[in-house]
Design a protein around this motif. Sequence first.
Motif, PDB file in Angstrom:
ATOM      1  N   LYS A 130     -12.311  66.296  48.367  1.00 37.78           N
ATOM      2  CA  LYS A 130     -13.114  66.862  47.278  1.00 37.78           C
ATOM      3  C   LYS A 130     -14.552  67.075  47.721  1.00 37.78           C
ATOM      4  O   LYS A 130     -15.191  68.069  47.357  1.00 37.78           O
ATOM      5  N   ASP A 184     -16.188  65.585  36.462  1.00 34.50           N
ATOM      6  CA  ASP A 184     -15.230  66.457  37.145  1.00 34.50           C
ATOM      7  C   ASP A 184     -13.845  66.368  36.510  1.00 34.50           C
ATOM      8  O   ASP A 184     -13.346  65.261  36.236  1.00 34.50           O
ATOM      9  N   TRP A 186     -10.920  66.597  37.700  1.00 36.54           N
ATOM     10  CA  TRP A 186      -9.928  65.848  38.475  1.00 36.54           C
ATOM     11  C   TRP A 186     -10.074  64.336  38.303  1.00 36.54           C
ATOM     12  O   TRP A 186      -9.221  63.565  38.754  1.00 36.54           O
TER      13      TRP A 186
END
Length: 226
Positions: A130, A184, A186
């Motif tokens: 990431k 974020d 995710w």
Amino acid sequence: MASSLRPFIRKEEGVIKIFANYGAAIDFLPYDLAEYMAVHNEISFVLEQRPSLDVVRAVSTGEADIGISVCEVIPESLRSYPYHEDRLVAIVPENHPLADRTHVNFKELLTFDSVGLSQHCSMQLFLCKKAVDLGLPMKLKVQVDNPHILFEFVSVGVGYAIVSQKTLEKKSSDWRFKTVQLNDPWARRELKIFLPQTQDCESNRLEEFKDYLQLRGYMGKTDSKQ
């Protein structure tokens, strides 16, 4: 031939092989498997921690009997079922520049030193990817192989770390750091159970085990709302 026969040998011996990502292997499966084995003591387990994509591949090829991971793209050869939900959060030293924030973007953290898990850990591999995607590799000052050691390093001010909300439930009151939510998308983790599409005469045990894991996941959601 040996590879093809391995799943059948495991079934004959009453062994279930699970591949799971870091979050499932550390935060949920030890407790859920203990409860299951207390009732089904004839069953044994082999549990291996792997990155999420490797989990899916292993179930697809028969290397693992069942998989648990976070994976949005599911091969047609597999079935998926919801398991547990969790979130990734940042923990920062009490004197950290971001310690007074309630929410932060992962990209903002990447300018600071961090404490991470071993490069062999699927969670660390995920976070490093990431970071690379954002064009700012993680500034890893220390890497450890145990989340409790990671807490210690953050507590004494070495850097921030990313951990699961579930892992934080195990923290000691002696550790001093602040928790900051990640914006974020995710960071919200939906763990899923993966099984092959095809079933055979030996599949009943796996189906029963899958149903048990789903029930445990449902119980966890109920507890979190209390």
